[in-house]
Design an enzyme around this catalytic site. Structure first.
Site, PDB file in Angstrom:
ATOM      1  N   ASN A  90      43.040  80.935  46.818  1.00  0.00           N
ATOM      2  CA  ASN A  90      41.893  80.947  45.908  1.00  0.00           C
ATOM      3  C   ASN A  90      41.373  79.553  45.578  1.00  0.00           C
ATOM      4  OD1 ASN A  90      44.611  81.366  44.734  1.00  0.00           O
ATOM      5  ND2 ASN A  90      43.596  80.785  42.831  1.00  0.00           N
ATOM      6  N   SER A 123      41.270  93.119  44.380  1.00  0.00           N
ATOM      7  CA  SER A 123      40.711  93.144  43.028  1.00  0.00           C
ATOM      8  C   SER A 123      39.198  93.314  43.127  1.00  0.00           C
ATOM      9  CB  SER A 123      41.052  91.841  42.318  1.00  0.00           C
ATOM     10  OG  SER A 123      40.359  91.774  41.090  1.00  0.00           O
ATOM     11  N   HIS A 176      36.673  92.296  40.929  1.00  0.00           N
ATOM     12  CA  HIS A 176      35.684  91.332  40.431  1.00  0.00           C
ATOM     13  C   HIS A 176      35.480  90.119  41.336  1.00  0.00           C
ATOM     14  CE1 HIS A 176      38.178  88.090  38.434  1.00  0.00           C
ATOM     15  NE2 HIS A 176      39.100  89.011  38.555  1.00  0.00           N
ATOM     16  N   CYS A 188      42.511  80.107  36.107  1.00  0.00           N
ATOM     17  CA  CYS A 188      43.662  80.343  35.245  1.00  0.00           C
ATOM     18  C   CYS A 188      44.364  79.047  34.867  1.00  0.00           C
ATOM     19  CB  CYS A 188      44.654  81.250  35.947  1.00  0.00           C
ATOM     20  SG  CYS A 188      43.858  82.394  37.054  1.00  0.00           S
TER      21      CYS A 188
HETATM   22  C1  LIG Z   1      41.712  86.483  41.122  1.00  0.00           C
HETATM   23  C2  LIG Z   1      42.960  86.560  41.904  1.00  0.00           C
HETATM   24  C3  LIG Z   1      44.035  87.361  41.480  1.00  0.00           C
HETATM   25  C4  LIG Z   1      44.023  88.113  40.169  1.00  0.00           C
HETATM   26  O1  LIG Z   1      43.132  89.183  40.159  1.00  0.00           O
HETATM   27  P1  LIG Z   1      42.674  89.749  38.718  1.00  0.00           P
HETATM   28  O2  LIG Z   1      41.938  91.002  39.069  1.00  0.00           O
HETATM   29  O3  LIG Z   1      41.815  88.694  38.112  1.00  0.00           O
HETATM   30  O4  LIG Z   1      43.909  90.005  37.956  1.00  0.00           O
HETATM   31  C5  LIG Z   1      45.156  87.434  42.262  1.00  0.00           C
HETATM   32  N1  LIG Z   1      45.229  86.746  43.416  1.00  0.00           N
HETATM   33  C6  LIG Z   1      44.232  85.958  43.865  1.00  0.00           C
HETATM   34  C7  LIG Z   1      44.372  85.253  45.158  1.00  0.00           C
HETATM   35  C8  LIG Z   1      43.067  85.832  43.115  1.00  0.00           C
HETATM   36  O5  LIG Z   1      42.090  85.046  43.548  1.00  0.00           O
END
Ligand SMILES: *Cc1c(COP(=O)(O)O)cnc(C)c1O
Length: 395
Positions: free
Chosen positions: A153, A201, A203, A325
Site C-alpha cells: 500500500n 476491501s 473502499h 494508518c
Molecule cells: C487499506 C488496507 C487494508 C485495510 O482495509 P480496511 O478495509 O481499511 O480495514 C489492509 N491491507 C491493505 C494492503 C490495505 O491497503
C-alpha cells in the site's frame, strides 16, 4: 480558485456514482433482513446471493467460498488467526510473513506471538520484492501459514504470489494474500493463483468503507473470528450489510472491467515519476515496473514529508506520507526502513496514488506545484544548507 486534485487513492477512494446508486436502492427498498422468512427478507437474500455469485465469478471461485466481512482488517485478522488456531491443533504454531505487510497483518501476527505462536518476518529487496530464498528457508514443517501481501500500500510493489504459494504448499503450510491494493490492478483468479485465502476491501475500489470479504478455499476450515447467528454459513455471524455487499459486487465488477484502461493511469504515474525525479536529491521508492498502476512514492532529502503534505493540501492536492494508518505517528515507515531507506531519509517521502478519475491536467498541476514547495522547504532546512555548502566546495 485553486484546483482540487485527489491523489490519495491508496488510502481510500471516492465511491463511484454507479455504486452509490446500486446501494441507495437497497436502502430505499430492499432493507429487509436476509434471514427473514417473508417477502421482504427474500428480496434482501436474493441481493446478497446475487452479489456473492457475481463476485465468485469475477474471482474464479464458487459462491460458497466467499465470506463477507466488515473490512479488509477483519479479513486479515480472520484469515491469520483462524488458520493459526486451526493449524496449531496439527502441531503447526509458526507463521511466516514479510516486513512490509499492512498493520492489519503485522499487528495480528504480533497478537499471535503474544499467545505463544512464533512468527518469522521475511525481508524484501531494495525495490520491495520479497526475498524468495529467505522465504523458502523460513517455511518449515511447523509453519501453519504464509501470509504475503499481493501489492504494498505504500510503495506499490507487486509480489510473485504464485511463487509464494508454491513455497508454502511444498511444506504443507497454508497460503494467504492480502490483495486489498492489488484488486482492480491485476486480474485475480484465486484458483489459478492457488491461494487458500485472499482478502479484499471495498473502499479501495470505489465502494464504501466498512465492507470487505475473505475468500476461503472449499474444504479448508478455519476458526471463526466472530461467532453469532447462522449468517455466512455459520462462519461469520452478524446480519448481512446488504447495501454494502451489493456495493462491493458492483465496485468489483467495474474495477475488473477497467483493468485494460490502466495503461492511461500508468502513463500518468510514469510522467509524474519522471517529472519529480528531475528534482535534485530525490529517489523513487519501490519497483520501477512491478508496481501498482497509480502508485508514486518519492523520497526528497532534507525535508519532512508532513511539511510537504501541508503545502500540497493548501494548494488543493491530497497526498500522503505512506500509509494513512501510520501517518498519525512520527515513526518512519516500516516499509521504507525494510527496503533500506535510512531513518533520516524515510521522513522525506510522499505517496501520490492515482486512479482512473485523475487526469493529465492533475499531473500537470502536481508537477507545477510540488517542485517549488520542495525548494521552499529546503531553503529553510539546515541539512540542505550543508549539502549546498559541500557542493560549492567540490565545484
Ligand atoms: C487499506 C488496507 C487494508 C485495510 O482495509 P480496511 O478495509 O481499511 O480495514 C489492509 N491491507 C491493505 C494492503 C490495505 O491497503
Amino acid at each position: 480558485m485553486a484546483r482540487f486534485v485527489y491523489a490519495d487513492n491508496a488510502a481510500t477512494t471516492a465511491p463511484s456514482p454507479e455504486v452509490i446508486s446500486a446501494m441507495s436502492s437497497v436502502f430505499e427498498t430492499a432493507w429487509g433482513n436476509p434471514s427473514s422468512q417473508h417477502s421482504k427478507g427474500y428480496e434482501a437474500k436474493e441481493l446478497v446471493d446475487g452479489a456473492r455469485a457475481k463476485i465468485a465469478k469475477i474471482l474464479g471461485c464458487s459462491a460458497n467460498e466467499i465470506y463477507f466481512t466488515s473490512c479488509g482488517t477483519e479479513s486479515d485478522n480472520w484469515a491469520i488467526k483462524g488458520a493459526a488456531y486451526r493449524m496449531r491443533k496439527k502441531g503447526r504454531d509458526h507463521i511466516v510473513t514479510t516486513k512490509i505487510e499492512h498493520h492489519a497483518v503485522l499487528n495480528t501476527c504480533a497478537a499471535l506471538e503474544a499467545e505463544g505462536f512464533s512468527v518469522t518476518y521475511v525481508g524484501v529487496d531494495e525495490q520491495g520484492r520479497v526475498l524468495l530464498d529467505e522465504l523458502r528457508e523460513a517455511v518449515t514443517e511447523r509453519t501453519a501459514l504464509v501470509s504475503v501481501m499481493y501489492a504494498n500500500n505504500e510503495i506499490g510493489t507487486l509480489q510473485p504470489i504464485d511463487e509464494v504459494v508454491r513455497i508454502a504448499h511444498e511444506k504443507g503450510a497454508l497460503a494467504f494474500t492480502d490483495a486489498v491494493q492489488a484488486i482492480g490492478n491485476v486480474e485475480i483468479n484465486v484458483k489459478e493463483l492457488g491461494v487458500d485465502m485472499l482478502a479484499l476491501s471495498g473502499h479501495k475500489i470505489h465502494a464504501p468503507k466498512g465492507i470487505g470479504l475473505l475468500y476461503v478455499r472449499k474444504g479448508l476450515s478455519i476458526t471463526n473470528l466472530i461467532d453469532g447467528g447462522g449468517q455466512e454459513r455459520r462462519r461469520r455471524g452478524g446480519t448481512e450489510n446488504v447495501a454494502y455487499i451489493v456495493a462491493l459486487a458492483k465496485a468489483l465488477e467495474i474495477a475488473t472491467e477497467r483493468i485494460p484502461e490502466l495503461d492511461r493511469v500508468r502513463a500518468m504515474r510514469d510522467r509524474l515519476i519522471e517529472g519529480l525525479l528531475a528534482i535534485p536529491y530525490s529517489k523513487l521508492n519501490g519497483h520501477p515496473t512491478e508496481r501498482l498502476a497509480g502508485n508514486v512514492n518519492i523520497g526528497f532529502e532534507c525535508i519532512e514529508g508532513e511539511s510537504i503534505l501541508m503545502w500540497l493540501d493548501m494548494a488543493g492536492i491530497c497526498a500522503s506520507t505512506g500509509s494513512a494508518c501510520s501517518s498519525a505517528s512520527l515513526e518512519p515507515s516500516h516499509v521504507l526502513l525494510a527496503i533500506g531507506v535510512p531513518h533520516e531519509k524515510a521522513h522525506g517521502s510522499i505517496r501520490l496514488s492515482l486512479s482512473h478519475e485523475n487526469t493529465d491536467e492533475d499531473v500537470d498541476y502536481i508537477l507545477e506545484t510540488l517542485p517549488p514547495i520542495i525548494e521552499r522547504l529546503r531553503k529553510m532546512s539546515p541539512l540542505w544548507e550543508e549539502i549546498e555548502r559541500k557542493e560549492r566546495l567540490t565545484k
